[in-house]
Design an enzyme around this catalytic site. Structure first.
Site, PDB file in Angstrom:
ATOM      1  N   ASP A 435      -4.429  -6.556  -3.164  1.00 40.56           N
ATOM      2  CA  ASP A 435      -3.812  -5.355  -2.587  1.00 40.56           C
ATOM      3  C   ASP A 435      -3.870  -4.230  -3.629  1.00 40.56           C
ATOM      4  O   ASP A 435      -4.202  -4.461  -4.798  1.00 40.56           O
ATOM      5  CB  ASP A 435      -2.348  -5.708  -2.243  1.00 40.56           C
ATOM      6  CG  ASP A 435      -1.629  -4.596  -1.499  1.00 40.56           C
ATOM      7  OD1 ASP A 435      -2.297  -3.784  -0.824  1.00 40.56           O
ATOM      8  OD2 ASP A 435      -0.376  -4.548  -1.591  1.00 40.56           O
ATOM      9  N   GLU A 438      -7.017   0.484  -4.817  1.00 39.07           N
ATOM     10  CA  GLU A 438      -7.747   1.778  -4.697  1.00 39.07           C
ATOM     11  C   GLU A 438      -8.092   2.386  -6.068  1.00 39.07           C
ATOM     12  O   GLU A 438      -9.131   3.040  -6.149  1.00 39.07           O
ATOM     13  CB  GLU A 438      -6.910   2.757  -3.871  1.00 39.07           C
ATOM     14  CG  GLU A 438      -6.750   2.324  -2.420  1.00 39.07           C
ATOM     15  CD  GLU A 438      -5.795   1.144  -2.255  1.00 39.07           C
ATOM     16  OE1 GLU A 438      -4.836   1.058  -3.038  1.00 39.07           O
ATOM     17  OE2 GLU A 438      -6.036   0.308  -1.372  1.00 39.07           O
ATOM     18  N   ASP A 515      -1.900  -0.493   5.850  1.00 42.38           N
ATOM     19  CA  ASP A 515      -0.547  -0.233   6.362  1.00 42.38           C
ATOM     20  C   ASP A 515      -0.528   0.621   7.620  1.00 42.38           C
ATOM     21  O   ASP A 515       0.025   1.724   7.638  1.00 42.38           O
ATOM     22  CB  ASP A 515       0.280   0.445   5.273  1.00 42.38           C
ATOM     23  CG  ASP A 515       0.439  -0.437   4.060  1.00 42.38           C
ATOM     24  OD1 ASP A 515       0.158  -1.648   4.156  1.00 42.38           O
ATOM     25  OD2 ASP A 515       0.845   0.078   3.001  1.00 42.38           O
TER      26      ASP A 515
END
Ligand code: MIG
Length: 822
Positions: A435, A438, A515
């Site tokens: 997760d 980025e 999300d």
């Protein structure tokens, strides 16, 4: 309006259309040597055929070509392609047996034609560069590069697909998009960019498809006729132009070639296709087991329990919380006894915790790390963390508080990171969820990358800035994870899930769409998102079922399951501040419908698994927009409220509340209602869709395999297989099914089998490849037949008649089987 503008400025949203004011065209042709052209302004252009159908085109604006290194590319050992060159006063031409690349000399423009001289793709203007830095203010990092712009002619009837993960409709035409991996919680349709960068798109016009893959990791922008109707534009904020033209003529050809270049998926353990349960976060261990038991006592299929960030010692990756998860071995052992697997989340951020080094300890992950943290210590000592320009570690803020990131461009750092997964595998973990890669940074508050701008990466010794490396950070993190899992358990299949990505990610990881909120709009946009991800090489995809943020309800959750039961990654997940949304939370009415669809998913596992096998071999995705199979049918060009699961199942989901029916399009040919077997001609029709039912059809010409009803993937391995034979209008049907051990890497050594089943002239033939299959009972159902008798290998066979089908049972032997209907 003013308010919106102010807000946009505040968030420094990088979504602007391509603008070319002040840019200067590349110089005209001057000379050629081999495949490399030098221009009058000393720019270079290189035209390289990798296969007759695949051309790499590189352009260095006012400089020499660089080393052309890319993290995305899987294949470099191409057999030589025969190419003829020919020069005239107007152009130079490079020609393979399939394609002709014309480089017009002045102005310098590239044009690609097929072998019949038909123009497939053409520069609308020369490459534009920015020698005077007029676009400086727009760049993410003006010191790291400058803007170059490619402009292609835009067909009036041209449609555009792929481009990876975009919260957007199916057809990209008239849209514009940026590529900069961003943490975008609660994103909605049109939020751009979001997590992933796949700078590859497919153009389709006049039933002729091609692909363009712009392989450059700097922030880039795509514009499909948004700012100017006559151009399809690509702008990139640094580095050189490096793109691949992928020939069609079918979309399938393009996807196959693109995935040959950037790699194809591997098979994860089969249980990863099971239903997965997640929550931010289930803890402590007792609650994890309680939730698992509740699924099982409610007769709800389940294979995975996920551990989100609260299993760690205060968000220290590669540790287990000493109270909440005091005995991880016990937990995974008890879950395994119930056929369940644990997936641990792993963030790229390492808690910044300078301290005296600890003496080497056994299993530090289950010792107190609050005084001295082995992961920080090792990474720091070996210089594995990303640094700022001043040479100090870049300290950002993420879940652990002060946090450093690993420089995954360093091979040694990747190896170290991969090996650290011992801290999970030693305790029985089944898979890893990457997760925040980025990489997300809490100090940036939506201004993506702002706090990391002055960081540097090793980048094969080139020491390059954040602007170049951000978009490949997740790809390299997943590479490290995948390779680490393989080293630690060489004969077991890795299972990795990621949020961010760059092109090529399918070689290392599966993905989910982050999300998304619990809204009907988000549910609707998930369908074109899945379809375009598939066309971009990613097959093992999915969304948080029911949505991650905000408040959902029983109806929305049920409709979400009626999509996700067909999608490879099927995981119910919810935000820590959200309401509970496990399948039973809204009462038995909704739970019963959800159960029905989860059970149907598990019955369809042989079909899903065959789909993964196909994607692994060919790159053709499991979730497909209709246009992939029916590209000569204009009804499908923008159709993104229906999709195909594999070639043979068509579904038209409900993504709005209170609907009892909807319009469905069935393409030319014949179809069968999946639930009743009622035949249906291709056409528009109105389908009943009360909450109990989602419209689902089997293609005439298909054979769908169904396994037994069961609640875990690994249960009942030798159960009979049901084959549903749905003849096309000519009375034919065929399919290939796939089996292997579902766990190990032996499938790569041909320890796998395919059954080819075909039906014509009232005769069904089953052939298996050499590797011995578990021999099964086959229950064969024939639809749309008047038959009243059957023989099997020339012996009479009992036949049962039902409403829309007849059924016979055979025991599979090692030889070929021939089943005749009369
Ligand atoms: O800042 O780990 O998308 O699935 O539950 C949020 C906590 C971090 C974002 C992921 C979400 C996960 C959450 N994570």
């Amino acid at each position: 309006m003013l308010k919106t503008l102010a807000l946009a400025a505040l968030l420094a949203l990088p979504t602007y259309a391509i603008e070319t004011e002040g840019l200067v065209p590349i110089g005209a042709y001057q000379s050629i040597q081999g495949d490399t052209i030098t221009c009058q302004d000393s720019s270079q252009v290189k035209i390289q055929f990798l296969t007759p159908d695949l051309v790499r085109i590189r352009m260095a604006y006012r400089s020499n070509l660089d080393d052309g290194h890319s993290w995305a590319i899987a294949k470099t050992d191409w057999a030589p392609t025969a190419v003829t060159n020919n020069e005239t006063p107007e152009h130079v031409a490079f020609q393979s047996s399939k394609l002709k690349v014309l480089v017009h000399k002045n102005p310098l423009k590239i044009e690609i034609q097929d072998q019949n001289g038909r123009v497939l793709n053409k520069d609308a203007r020369p490459l534009l560069g920015d020698p005077n830095n007029t676009q400086k203010a727009k760049l993410f990092d003006p010191n790291a590069g400058s803007m170059t712009v490619v402009s292609k002619e835009l067909g009036v009837e041209e449609h555009f697909y792929a481009l990876g993960e975009k919260a957007h409709k199916l057809d990209r035409r008239r849209g514009h998009f940026s590529m900069f991996n961003s943490d975008t919680p609660k994103y909605t349709e049109a939020t751009d960019p979001i997590y992933q960068t796949i700078p590859f798109y497919i153009g389709l016009e006049d039933n002729r498809a091609y692909g363009l893959f712009y392989d450059n990791s700097y922030r880039s922008h795509f514009d499909f006729g948004f700012s100017q109707q006559e151009f399809t534009g690509y702008a990139v904020e640094g580095g050189q132009i490096d793109y691949y033209f992928v020939n069609g003529p079918t979309i399938k050809d393009v996807v196959q070639r693109y995935t040959e270049l950037t790699g194809r998926i591997y098979l994860p353990p089969k249980w990863a296709l099971g239903h997965q349960a997640s929550r931010w976060s289930y803890y402590p261990d007792k609650l994890v087991e309680k939730i698992a038991d509740t699924y099982q006592s409610h007769d709800l299929p389940l294979d995975v329990m996920t551990l989100d960030i609260d299993y760690m010692q205060k968000y220290r990756v590669f540790t287990w919380d000493l109270q909440r998860f005091a005995d991880p071995d016990g937990l995974t052992r008890r879950l395994k006894a119930k056929n369940l697997h644990i997936v641990n989340i792993v963030d790229p951020g390492v808690k910044y915790q300078p301290a005296a080094d600890n003496p080497e300890e056994q299993q530090p992950e289950i010792k107190d790390q609050s005084k001295s943290y082995y992961v920080y210590n090792q990474g720091s000592k070996n210089d594995y963390f990303v640094k700022r320009k001043d040479g100090k570690q870049m300290v950002t803020t993420v879940w652990p508080g002060e946090t450093v990131f690993v420089d995954f461009t360093k091979e040694a750092a990747r190896k170290w990171w991969g090996d650290l997964h011992r801290a999970y595998l030693d305790h029985g973990t089944g898979g890893i969820w990457n997760d925040m890669n980025e990489p997300a940074d809490f100090t940036e508050k939506g201004d993506t990358g702002a706090n990391q701008r002055d960081s540097y990466f090793y980048d094969n010794g080139k020491n390059t800035p954040h602007a170049k490396n951000r978009n490949v950070f997740a790809l390299l993190m997943c590479k490290a994870t995948y390779e680490g899992l393989l080293r630690l358990r060489p004969n077991e299949r890795p299972y990795v899930i990621t949020r961010a990505a760059y092109a090529g990610i399918q070689r290392y990881s599966t993905m989910w769409t982050g999300d998304a909120p619990s809204t009907w709009d988000a549910l609707a946009v998930s369908v074109p998102m899945f379809c375009n991800l598939g066309l971009s090489g990613e097959t093992f995809i999915g969304a948080d079922v029911g949505g991650f943020m905000l408040r959902g309800d029983g109806e929305m959750l049920t409709r979400a399951y009626q999509i996700s039961f067909l999608v490879p990654f099927c995981r119910n997940h919810k935000d820590q501040s959200g309401y509970d949304q496990e399948p039973w939370r809204f009462g038995p009415y909704y739970e019963n419908i959800i159960r029905k669809y989860l059970k149907l998913r598990y019955r369809l596992l042989p079909y899903l698994y065959a789909g993964l096998d196909e994607a692994r071999r060919t790159g053709i995705p499991f979730i497909r927009p209709l246009v992939l199979e029916y590209q000569n049918d204009p009804e499908t060009y923008s159709m993104d409220d229906q999709f195909l699961a594999g070639r043979d199942l068509l579904t038209a989901p409900i993504t709005k509340p209170n609907l009892e029916s909807r319009r469905v399009y069935l393409p030319k040919g014949n179809w069968y209602d999946f639930y009743t077997g009622a035949p249906q001609k291709g056409s528009y029709l109105k389908a009943a869709a009360p909450l109990e039912t989602t419209p689902l059809y089997a293609r005439g010409g298909s054979i769908i395999p169904l396994g037994p009803e069961k609640n875990t993937v690994d249960a009942l391995p030798n159960a009979p297989l049901e084959l549903r034979v749905y003849p096309d209008l000519g009375g034919r049907a065929e399919a290939t099914f796939y089996e292997d051990d579902g766990k190990t890497q032996q499938y790569l050594n041909n320890q796998c089998a395919r059954r080819k089943v075909s039906f014509q002239n009232h005769q069904l033939t089953v052939q298996s490849t050499a590797y011995s299959l578990p021999q099964r009972k086959l229950n064969v159902r024939f639809y749309a037949t008047q038959a009243s008798k059957a023989t099997y290998n020339n012996h009479p066979l009992p036949l049962q008649k039902h409403g829309n089908y007849v059924e016979v049972q055979i025991n599979e032997g090692p030889q070929e089987h021939v089943l005749k209907l009369q």
